[in-house]
Motif scaffolding. Structure first.
Motif, PDB file in Angstrom:
ATOM      1  N   SER A  78       0.816  -1.108   0.067  1.00 57.56           N
ATOM      2  CA  SER A  78       0.015  -0.055  -0.131  1.00 57.56           C
ATOM      3  C   SER A  78       0.891   1.225   0.051  1.00 57.56           C
ATOM      4  N   PHE A  79       0.429   2.311  -0.870  1.00 56.93           N
ATOM      5  CA  PHE A  79       1.282   3.419  -0.997  1.00 56.93           C
ATOM      6  C   PHE A  79       0.162   4.734  -1.416  1.00 56.93           C
ATOM      7  N   ASN A  80       0.321   5.768  -0.691  1.00 58.80           N
ATOM      8  CA  ASN A  80      -0.390   6.837  -1.167  1.00 58.80           C
ATOM      9  C   ASN A  80      -2.092   6.486  -1.350  1.00 58.80           C
ATOM     10  N   GLY A  81      -2.626   5.629  -0.564  1.00 58.29           N
ATOM     11  CA  GLY A  81      -3.948   5.486  -0.483  1.00 58.29           C
ATOM     12  C   GLY A  81      -4.249   4.292  -1.454  1.00 58.29           C
ATOM     13  N   GLU A  82      -3.374   3.819  -2.364  1.00 52.62           N
ATOM     14  CA  GLU A  82      -3.694   2.489  -3.118  1.00 52.62           C
ATOM     15  C   GLU A  82      -3.046   1.426  -2.481  1.00 52.62           C
ATOM     16  N   THR A  83      -3.812   0.352  -2.835  1.00 52.34           N
ATOM     17  CA  THR A  83      -3.173  -0.947  -2.545  1.00 52.34           C
ATOM     18  C   THR A  83      -3.282  -2.175  -3.500  1.00 52.34           C
ATOM     19  N   GLN A  84      -2.126  -2.582  -3.495  1.00 53.14           N
ATOM     20  CA  GLN A  84      -2.009  -3.683  -4.783  1.00 53.14           C
ATOM     21  C   GLN A  84      -1.849  -5.063  -4.009  1.00 53.14           C
ATOM     22  N   VAL A  85      -2.776  -6.054  -4.474  1.00 53.66           N
ATOM     23  CA  VAL A  85      -2.884  -7.196  -3.878  1.00 53.66           C
ATOM     24  C   VAL A  85      -2.277  -8.424  -4.772  1.00 53.66           C
ATOM     25  N   CYS A  86      -1.408  -8.897  -4.236  1.00 51.94           N
ATOM     26  CA  CYS A  86      -0.497  -9.966  -5.344  1.00 51.94           C
ATOM     27  C   CYS A  86      -0.740 -11.229  -5.028  1.00 51.94           C
ATOM     28  N   ARG A  87      -0.688 -12.190  -5.805  1.00 50.78           N
ATOM     29  CA  ARG A  87      -1.238 -13.674  -5.639  1.00 50.78           C
ATOM     30  C   ARG A  87      -0.169 -14.747  -6.187  1.00 50.78           C
ATOM     31  N   SER A  88       0.263 -15.857  -5.648  1.00 54.11           N
ATOM     32  CA  SER A  88       0.801 -16.756  -6.201  1.00 54.11           C
ATOM     33  C   SER A  88       0.637 -18.143  -5.400  1.00 54.11           C
ATOM     34  N   GLU A  89       0.026 -19.063  -6.186  1.00 52.63           N
ATOM     35  CA  GLU A  89      -0.282 -20.459  -5.452  1.00 52.63           C
ATOM     36  C   GLU A  89       0.967 -21.151  -5.374  1.00 52.63           C
ATOM     37  N   HIS A  90       1.972 -21.176  -6.540  1.00 57.40           N
ATOM     38  CA  HIS A  90       3.182 -21.786  -6.757  1.00 57.40           C
ATOM     39  C   HIS A  90       4.439 -21.629  -5.725  1.00 57.40           C
ATOM     40  N   MET A  91       4.249 -20.171  -5.539  1.00 53.44           N
ATOM     41  CA  MET A  91       5.284 -19.688  -4.680  1.00 53.44           C
ATOM     42  C   MET A  91       4.851 -18.925  -3.428  1.00 53.44           C
ATOM     43  N   PRO A  92       4.185 -19.858  -2.369  1.00 49.99           N
ATOM     44  CA  PRO A  92       3.657 -18.975  -1.360  1.00 49.99           C
ATOM     45  C   PRO A  92       4.578 -18.429  -0.354  1.00 49.99           C
ATOM     46  N   TYR A  93       4.258 -17.349   0.166  1.00 48.83           N
ATOM     47  CA  TYR A  93       5.076 -16.745   1.156  1.00 48.83           C
ATOM     48  C   TYR A  93       4.832 -17.334   2.458  1.00 48.83           C
ATOM     49  N   VAL A  94       6.056 -18.047   3.000  1.00 49.84           N
ATOM     50  CA  VAL A  94       5.974 -18.845   4.389  1.00 49.84           C
ATOM     51  C   VAL A  94       6.645 -18.022   5.614  1.00 49.84           C
ATOM     52  N   ARG A  95       6.209 -18.526   6.658  1.00 44.79           N
ATOM     53  CA  ARG A  95       6.797 -18.223   7.866  1.00 44.79           C
ATOM     54  C   ARG A  95       7.396 -19.390   8.690  1.00 44.79           C
ATOM     55  N   VAL A  96       8.755 -19.132   9.059  1.00 47.00           N
ATOM     56  CA  VAL A  96       9.592 -20.129   9.625  1.00 47.00           C
ATOM     57  C   VAL A  96       9.809 -19.749  11.031  1.00 47.00           C
ATOM     58  N   ASP A  97       9.478 -20.750  11.997  1.00 45.16           N
ATOM     59  CA  ASP A  97       9.681 -20.418  13.380  1.00 45.16           C
ATOM     60  C   ASP A  97      11.007 -20.859  13.813  1.00 45.16           C
ATOM     61  N   SER A  98      11.770 -19.857  14.290  1.00 46.65           N
ATOM     62  CA  SER A  98      13.138 -20.086  14.350  1.00 46.65           C
ATOM     63  C   SER A  98      13.436 -21.163  15.442  1.00 46.65           C
ATOM     64  N   GLY A  99      12.432 -21.285  16.641  1.00 45.66           N
ATOM     65  CA  GLY A  99      12.498 -22.148  17.652  1.00 45.66           C
ATOM     66  C   GLY A  99      12.515 -23.682  17.117  1.00 45.66           C
ATOM     67  N   ARG A 100      11.662 -24.036  16.241  1.00 47.37           N
ATOM     68  CA  ARG A 100      11.510 -25.147  15.400  1.00 47.37           C
ATOM     69  C   ARG A 100      12.486 -25.354  14.694  1.00 47.37           C
ATOM     70  N   PHE A 101      13.236 -24.352  13.862  1.00 48.27           N
ATOM     71  CA  PHE A 101      14.438 -24.646  13.245  1.00 48.27           C
ATOM     72  C   PHE A 101      15.461 -25.122  14.176  1.00 48.27           C
ATOM     73  N   TYR A 102      15.828 -24.429  15.143  1.00 47.73           N
ATOM     74  CA  TYR A 102      16.785 -24.743  15.933  1.00 47.73           C
ATOM     75  C   TYR A 102      16.765 -26.188  16.505  1.00 47.73           C
ATOM     76  N   ASP A 103      15.450 -26.679  16.688  1.00 48.87           N
ATOM     77  CA  ASP A 103      15.298 -28.006  17.384  1.00 48.87           C
ATOM     78  C   ASP A 103      15.486 -29.083  16.058  1.00 48.87           C
ATOM     79  N   ILE A 104      15.216 -28.922  14.888  1.00 44.59           N
ATOM     80  CA  ILE A 104      15.542 -29.634  13.743  1.00 44.59           C
ATOM     81  C   ILE A 104      17.161 -29.886  13.589  1.00 44.59           C
TER      82      ILE A 104
END
Length: 393
Positions: A78-104
């Protein structure tokens, strides 16, 4: 170094980059025990806990995918009152939990008979010699044929920095849209480059960050005031429960470190203060994963698996010269025209197809992706910046 090395490889720093290196070495050692590399990881912290959130666009599997807790197929800018929504089914945006990473990572190292992790121990001195490296730690001294140094370093002066503070909060009512990450919500009245970032885990649970690109880091109360104001103005929140806090500073140098020009051939710097981070965006996780795997494959590629033989072959850069140059040009533009940052990022996300832009931001761009990005930007301003970079280089 007159004595025989105690280790083939010593990794200084057991953070995300160091543990990823150790993980791949352990796996290669298990697959090729006759050619295994005896490895030591020195990490100052006494124990691991969740301390960071890593996000990226997932394009390939990693050994740590079990640490991914959330993924989104949509993100907005979002910028200057405008919002652009982007989408990708093949390359999702993911969140890694560092605690789980350290355990692995720790589980893999614990079952290895050739890779050792020593917590609560930091290197206090390091001396490179012709045949290897002498390392003094708080516990003892050792010698290694090769050292990978992932430790944090002092921030360089007079460069752009990405600095942020995030609060993971929980509310009593539904306020967040869990389908869409707010990737960049720009503050148009800011004196520097300032935007907010929201990872919505559920309608009542999110990580909210205030992020700046600037050369000056403000006091902690400035970040707190920004977050409180944003939560009130954007989501109408006056009360919430703070579950976790995190903050960070990421260098954004025009001229990123060049591993080929390092001071000592036996010592390879990697991680946040090396070339692992993409300086124009601050993304590090996927680059560290790719670089660590390529680095370990290079170590095992030699017939004798001896990292002391022709050591200059054992420093794998995280990105190509073209990507380094594109980063330098973009950062130069942001430094000289911070007031246009929101406009530029909005143009990229609104004019470049999502998959093409994701590949570009991940340093996996195809030639057509680069062309699409270049044509989405104001050509005149960026051509002038590119010419300045060529002259200054």
């Amino acid at each position: 170094m007159n004595q025989s090395p105690d280790f083939d490889v010593v990794i200084l720093g057991g953070g995300m980059t160091g543990l990823t290196l150790a993980h791949h070495i352990a796996q290669h050692n298990a697959a090729q025990p006759a050619r295994g590399l005896k490895t030591l990881v020195l990490e100052p912290r006494e124990s691991y806990r969740r301390d960071k959130t890593w996000c990226y666009w997932r394009q390939a599997s990693t050994p740590f995918d079990e640490a991914i807790t959330h993924q989104w197929s949509q993100w907005s800018v979002s910028f200057n009152g405008e919002t652009q929504v982007c989408r990708s089914e093949h390359m999702p945006y993911v969140r890694v939990d560092s605690g789980r990473f350290y355990d692995i990572a720790q589980r893999e190292i614990e079952v290895s008979d050739s890779v050792t992790l020593r917590l609560g121990e930091a290197a206090t001195a390091m001396t490179a010699q012709h045949a290897g490296v002498a390392i003094t730690s708080e516990g003892e001294s050792c010698c290694a044929k090769k050292v990978f140094d992932t430790r944090p370093k002092p921030l360089p002066k007079d460069i752009l920095l990405q600095h942020f503070v995030g609060w993971e909060i929980e509310t009593d009512s539904d306020v967040f849209d869990p389908s869409t990450v707010i990737l960049m919500d720009f503050v148009n009245t800011a004196q520097d480059i300032h935007f907010f970032y929201v990872l919505p885990f559920s309608p009542r649970h999110a990580l909210v960050e205030t992020t700046h690109f600037s050369k000056v880091i403000p006091a902690d109360e400035i970040y707190a005031g920004e977050l409180e104001t944003y939560l009130a103005s954007r989501f109408g929140l006056r009360e919430w429960r703070t579950l976790h806090r995190e903050q960070g500073v990421i260098p954004m140098p025009r001229k990123a470190p060049d591993l080929a020009a390092r001071a000592h051939r036996q010592i390879v710097p990697l991680g946040l203060h090396s070339d692992t981070v993409k300086p124009s965006t601050g993304y590090c996780y996927p680059h560290a994963q790719q670089q660590a795997l390529a680095q370990v494959r290079a170590l095992f590629a030699r017939p004798d698996a001896n990292p002391n033989t022709n050591p200059q072959d054992h420093a794998v850069a995280a990105r190509s010269r073209l990507n380094r140059w594109l980063d330098a040009v973009f950062i130069g533009f942001l430094e000289e025209h911070p007031e246009r940052a929101g406009e530029i990022f909005y143009r990229l996300f609104s004019r470049v197809p999502s998959n093409a832009l994701v590949r570009f931001l991940s340093d996996q761009a195809r030639p057509t992706d680069v062309i699409r990005v270049m044509t989405a930007l104001p050509m005149g301003a960026f051509i002038r910046q590119a010419l300045r970079h060529v002259v200054s280089a």
